[in-house]
Design a protein around this motif. Structure first.
Motif, PDB file in Angstrom:
ATOM      1  N   LEU A  30       2.950  23.501  22.941  1.00 11.71           N
ATOM      2  CA  LEU A  30       2.787  21.978  23.940  1.00 11.71           C
ATOM      3  C   LEU A  30       1.492  21.406  23.750  1.00 11.71           C
ATOM      4  CD1 LEU A  30       3.926  20.609  26.541  1.00 11.71           C
ATOM      5  CD2 LEU A  30       2.937  22.044  27.638  1.00 11.71           C
ATOM      6  N   VAL A  31       1.559  20.117  23.845  1.00 10.41           N
ATOM      7  CA  VAL A  31       0.533  19.183  23.827  1.00 10.41           C
ATOM      8  C   VAL A  31       0.478  18.534  25.129  1.00 10.41           C
ATOM      9  CG1 VAL A  31      -0.730  17.077  22.949  1.00 10.41           C
ATOM     10  CG2 VAL A  31      -0.057  18.948  21.330  1.00 10.41           C
ATOM     11  N   VAL A  32      -0.505  18.380  26.001  1.00  8.57           N
ATOM     12  CA  VAL A  32      -0.402  17.683  27.151  1.00  8.57           C
ATOM     13  C   VAL A  32      -1.586  16.516  27.066  1.00  8.57           C
ATOM     14  CG1 VAL A  32      -1.037  17.709  29.537  1.00  8.57           C
ATOM     15  CG2 VAL A  32      -0.115  19.727  28.582  1.00  8.57           C
ATOM     16  N   ARG A 140       5.958  22.450  19.553  1.00  4.73           N
ATOM     17  CA  ARG A 140       7.196  21.728  19.561  1.00  4.73           C
ATOM     18  C   ARG A 140       7.184  20.429  20.467  1.00  4.73           C
ATOM     19  NH1 ARG A 140       7.857  24.259  15.908  1.00  4.73           N
ATOM     20  NH2 ARG A 140       9.000  25.909  15.256  1.00  4.73           N
ATOM     21  N   TYR A 141       6.456  20.416  21.520  1.00  3.40           N
ATOM     22  CA  TYR A 141       6.823  19.598  22.747  1.00  3.40           C
ATOM     23  C   TYR A 141       5.416  18.811  23.209  1.00  3.40           C
ATOM     24  CZ  TYR A 141      10.504  22.783  23.723  1.00  3.40           C
ATOM     25  OH  TYR A 141      11.787  23.710  23.699  1.00  3.40           O
ATOM     26  N   ILE A 142       5.498  17.779  23.670  1.00  4.08           N
ATOM     27  CA  ILE A 142       4.518  16.956  24.048  1.00  4.08           C
ATOM     28  C   ILE A 142       4.875  16.487  25.877  1.00  4.08           C
ATOM     29  CG2 ILE A 142       5.260  14.893  23.097  1.00  4.08           C
ATOM     30  CD1 ILE A 142       2.513  13.892  22.577  1.00  4.08           C
ATOM     31  N   ARG A 186       9.607  15.291  23.671  1.00  2.00           N
ATOM     32  CA  ARG A 186       9.153  15.398  25.125  1.00  2.00           C
ATOM     33  C   ARG A 186       9.556  16.571  25.794  1.00  2.00           C
ATOM     34  NH1 ARG A 186       7.648  10.420  28.595  1.00  2.00           N
ATOM     35  NH2 ARG A 186       6.459  11.539  30.208  1.00  2.00           N
ATOM     36  N   LEU A 187       8.748  17.331  26.558  1.00  2.00           N
ATOM     37  CA  LEU A 187       9.217  18.447  27.196  1.00  2.00           C
ATOM     38  C   LEU A 187      10.107  18.188  28.445  1.00  2.00           C
ATOM     39  CD1 LEU A 187       8.358  21.328  27.542  1.00  2.00           C
ATOM     40  CD2 LEU A 187       6.890  20.890  29.421  1.00  2.00           C
ATOM     41  N   PRO A 188      11.317  18.603  28.252  1.00  2.00           N
ATOM     42  CA  PRO A 188      12.268  18.156  29.219  1.00  2.00           C
ATOM     43  C   PRO A 188      12.218  18.721  30.510  1.00  2.00           C
ATOM     44  CG  PRO A 188      13.131  20.152  27.806  1.00  2.00           C
ATOM     45  CD  PRO A 188      11.911  19.737  27.336  1.00  2.00           C
TER      46      PRO A 188
END
Length: 195
Positions: A30-32, A140-142, A186-188
């Protein structure tokens, strides 16, 4: 996606970086995206160097992207930075220099986040995200900080009112443009994080 050259990253480790816990690259999925909510990069660095915890560490993202597209790494990916409560072990934090609500972060009368993100900053962010997707096999996510920290706190001008503690990167962040240019999704609807 058209190819972009890898970003030029300037390493400027925080003084306490060796005290931050280690992790394996496979833990990062994850990227925040944050904004500094400070006036400039120098002030963001000053805040990042502040020691806030008994471990001798403080709050900081891994990367900082200035308005002109300069990319700095304050914390390497194999260290856990303190940038978002409950999600740090699995996340890379990227801070975009932007005033946000500064200097009245929690004043109920000053919750607008009006500063746009310059094109140079967005291009540098996209290049960085593409490079991180190549370097970190599980990435995988942002998502935005505002999506993960939804806590409401008393307003600084009137404790009877509540404001959202974190609003970054805010309404001016070009999610559609960024998502169209990167291999992350986008992180769901993230659930609340553990404290």
């Amino acid at each position: 996606m058209p190819p972009l050259p890898p970003p030029t990253v300037i390493d400027q480790p925080l003084p306490y970086v060796e005290r931050l816990a280690r992790r394996l690259p496979g833990q990062v999925d994850l990227v925040v995206v944050h904004c500094t909510e400070l006036p400039d990069l120098a002030t963001a660095r000053e805040y990042g160097e502040r020691v806030l915890y008994a471990s001798g560490t403080g709050n900081s993202g891994h990367y900082y992207v200035d308005r002109d597209g300069t990319v700095l790494r304050y914390v390497p990916e194999d260290r856990i930075a303190h940038h978002v409560r409950g999600w740090n072990e699995r996340a890379i934090g990227i801070e975009l220099v932007n005033r946000g609500r500064w200097p009245d972060w929690l004043d109920s009368r000053r919750q607008a986040m009006d500063e746009p993100y310059p094109e140079a900053q967005v291009r540098a962010l996209v290049a960085l995200l593409r490079q991180l997707a190549l370097d970190l096999p599980a990435l995988r996510y942002i998502t935005g900080h505002e999506d993960l920290d939804r806590e409401q706190v008393p307003a600084s001008d009137d404790p009877a009112l509540r404001v959202q503690r974190k609003l970054d990167p805010g309404p001016r962040f070009p999610w559609e443009q960024v998502l169209a240019a990167i291999p992350l999704r986008r992180l769901p609807d993230p659930p609340p994080a553990a404290p």
